[in-house]
Design an enzyme around this catalytic site. Structure first.
Site, PDB file in Angstrom:
ATOM      1  N   THR B  77      32.194  36.441  33.274  1.00 16.78           N
ATOM      2  CA  THR B  77      31.513  37.408  34.129  1.00 16.78           C
ATOM      3  C   THR B  77      30.124  37.761  33.612  1.00 16.78           C
ATOM      4  OG1 THR B  77      33.646  38.316  34.724  1.00 16.78           O
ATOM      5  CG2 THR B  77      31.736  39.704  35.155  1.00 16.78           C
ATOM      6  N   THR B 153      36.165  37.755  29.604  1.00 14.55           N
ATOM      7  CA  THR B 153      36.962  38.740  28.863  1.00 14.55           C
ATOM      8  C   THR B 153      38.456  38.396  28.813  1.00 14.55           C
ATOM      9  OG1 THR B 153      37.175  40.095  30.866  1.00 14.55           O
ATOM     10  CG2 THR B 153      35.382  40.636  29.350  1.00 14.55           C
ATOM     11  N   ASP B 154      38.939  37.573  29.745  1.00 13.91           N
ATOM     12  CA  ASP B 154      40.389  37.334  29.816  1.00 13.91           C
ATOM     13  C   ASP B 154      40.975  36.901  28.478  1.00 13.91           C
ATOM     14  OD1 ASP B 154      40.298  37.841  32.574  1.00 13.91           O
ATOM     15  OD2 ASP B 154      41.838  36.341  32.961  1.00 13.91           O
ATOM     16  N   LYS B 230      42.659  42.937  24.941  1.00 20.19           N
ATOM     17  CA  LYS B 230      42.279  43.436  26.264  1.00 20.19           C
ATOM     18  C   LYS B 230      43.473  44.197  26.824  1.00 20.19           C
ATOM     19  CE  LYS B 230      40.327  42.106  30.724  1.00 20.19           C
ATOM     20  NZ  LYS B 230      39.765  41.041  31.578  1.00 20.19           N
TER      21      LYS B 230
END
Lengths: 406, 406
Positions: B77, B153-154, B230
């Site tokens: 992203t 970020t995953d 996360k």
């Protein structure tokens, strides 16, 4: 000799304690300080078996005017005191014994108790959830104000989720456990049990978990059974509500309840039991490099329920899409997130859109563990087509439909 | 036509946008508002291809006196703005482009940039971690003060853990991502990147993740690369340190750093690369009813690394013990907890003791994801016997040996 109190001469001294079940060739003795010691045959010089005196359960003066509560014990740390005291590992767990340990309970309610299991909760299986649901259902039909289930903490949130789906209840069904056994000074067993009793009498009509709210002894939270998770290995406040606030707090020691969120009220729902579960359902946690062949492994064994714990908003590697598309034709494939907090949304990124096209159903804000249990229950009681519709719908509070709390 | 700007006449109107890569038979167009639209062949009436004008990257006046930082982009992203602006999906990600998006950076450092990948992080694989580690290693040998890795970020925390083990670094290696793309007003991309630049210049000698500390724009946390996860699907402060405090805070916008915990300092460790990874390692999340046959499935495929995400203090059902005993003879079997917070301890309950006797190694307070990556790295670089010893030892901060923070 199992369950007997003995003295053993070994290793140059005398050990005194209760003979425990052993899965090895050692004899295991639980000492009075709570520690276990193992002895090999050749180490044991002499064994003096003491005559086993079962202490008479103390006589309890129940207060006739108080409401009735049923306690169903399944084992776990909260029940471990009973072992030590009577010496028998599979001892009956009587109302009198509970109240002699926690005398405050007799000021709150009258108790009937049943020992259903005495197992550590990592050994609970879906078939145990079914038996437990039936046992709770039987009690709910009687004139108890509420039912308390004592349970090991490891898988308590799986069991509370299972009973939430299997049972429509007009009364409180309260799961309670302990992180430290009651022979330890820091035990949370008594306070959790007292708060559970208050919750069992309250204006509640659903399955909940009652456990310490902080590491102090100031209050317990009442967590919704499908929105709670054990989030710490050892802390007393290990249980946390995820993606929905706790329903309420039970203030300790006065027992006052502060409600914090929308809940099912007492009498709101009719008593019903729908207790079938499909056991061929699997929860798979995705990680970088995991091959989709794991899906085929279970599919080929006849599994038709798949809950994937994906990354972020609900993703797996795009090399999973083809396999998912193939199995989703006659399976229920639900996507949840290993983030645990937040909602799955597969419409933001390409990966998610390919997954939706392949037949994946978004698990919304359901915990992976709760989605697993829900799919077991749906495939046990409904057709695949019905299950595909119902899994997206909020049935018992497992999906928070408002966008609050995110 | 991929990456070209086109007008498409379809569905009764004109659509204008960039042609995106598609994994299905549809043509996918990214509109200027950021949404994707898919078209089937028969829906498309006419296509007007516009001449593609690549905007000249703006000229940046670098301040000679500022330190050099290397930015390596892997996609996700945080890099998505670049796609929209240049129109090319695999566009070069130049220092000038970064700085034209985030002009504040040119006041902090001089930037060199490399585009290594442009992939969503759910598609990262262990082989990507190896390439990335080599790329970072090359940059660390040069005169950069620090290296920034932009990442989806995953799976950013898997990658930061992988590089933590593979690289011994005397300088900061800073992973940074964004939860909202930079074309959205709520984007966290610019602030995270600015804080990452400050962290890259700081007195730090390890691999970290820098992301929003709260949902406000007040500071970013510097998380240890092996102690971060996360924990929310969408919030800007989704990344949290688990079982160890964040190493520090970068105050925004002034860039001041407050250190919060013990860390590796700049220059403390020598630069080394140990970049082998054994890919036949599996992470299995246990749940009630899961059969141990899953262990045999992977064992029979040649897997010799097993990380189990057990319940509570590190348990699985006792019917797993025999299988574990069999595979542990020539495998590394590590127990972690799905509680995530807290430490595994298999010496408290019988189930745990049987697991230890069967050859399970306690994963201490390592996150399951980190234990997975550590086992991949250990089996790639050491003998099984060495790996069994090293997995219990704290190598790069992945095991918190003090009992503080629990």
């Amino acid at each position: 000799m199992l369950g007997k109190r003995v003295k053993i001469k070994a290793k140059g001294r005398i050990f005194e304690g209760i003979v425990m079940p052993s899965f090895t060739d050692k004899l295991v003795l639980k000492l009075d300080n709570g520690y276990n010691v193992g002895f090999r045959d050749y180490e044991i010089l002499e064994v003096y078996e003491e005559e086993f005196k079962s202490p008479l359960p103390p006589k309890v003066e129940w207060k006739e005017e108080l409401p009735n509560v049923k306690v169903i014990s399944t084992g776990g740390t909260i029940a471990s005191k009973v072992d030590y005291r009577t010496g028998a590992v599979t001892s009956q767990f009587s109302a009198e014994e509970i109240v002699s340990d926690i005398p405050e309970l007799a000021e709150i309610c009258k108790i009937d108790a049943t020992l259903l299991y005495n197992i550590l909760s990592e050994n609970m299986k879906p078939e145990n959830w079914i038996e437990l649901a039936r046992e709770v259902y039987k009690s709910l039909k009687k004139d108890y104000e509420g039912v308390i289930v004592t349970h090991g903490t490891d898988t308590m949130h799986y069991s509370s989720a299972a009973l939430s789906f299997m049972l429509s209840t007009p009364k409180p069904v309260v799961f309670v456990g302990a992180q430290r056994s009651s022979d330890r000074p820091s035990s949370d067993a008594a306070m959790n049990m007292i708060c559970a009793a208050h919750a069992a009498l309250s204006d509640l009509g659903e399955v909940v978990v009652v456990m310490h709210g902080t590491t102090s002894d100031d209050f317990c939270y009442i967590h919704r059974g499908v929105k709670v998770r054990k989030n710490h290995t050892s802390r007393r406040d290990a249980f946390q509500s995820v993606n929905y606030p706790p329903l309420g707090k039970v203030i300790y020691p006065d027992g006052k309840i502060e409600w914090l969120a929308e809940r099912f009220r007492r009498g709101e729902r009719e008593l019903k039991l729908k207790d079938k579960l499909e056991k061929k359902v699997v929860l798979i946690k995705f990680f970088p490099g995991l091959s989709p062949e794991i899906l085929d492994f279970y599919y080929d064994k006849g599994y038709r329920g798949f809950v994937i714990e994906g990354t972020g908003l609900g993703h797996v590697s795009t090399d999973w899409v083809e396999t998912i598309k193939r199995i989703a034709e006659d399976s229920l494939v639900v996507m949840t997130s290993q983030c645990l907090w937040g909602r799955v949304c597969d419409r933001v990124y390409d990966t998610g859109r390919y997954l939706l096209q392949a037949g994946v159903i978004e698990g919304e804000d359901m915990l992976p563990e709760v989605a697993l249990v829900k799919v077991m229950w749906l495939l046990g009681n409904y057709s695949l087509e019905e299950a595909k519709e119902l899994v997206k719908k909020n049935l018992v509070g497992e999906i928070n439909e408002s966008l609050q709390f995110y």
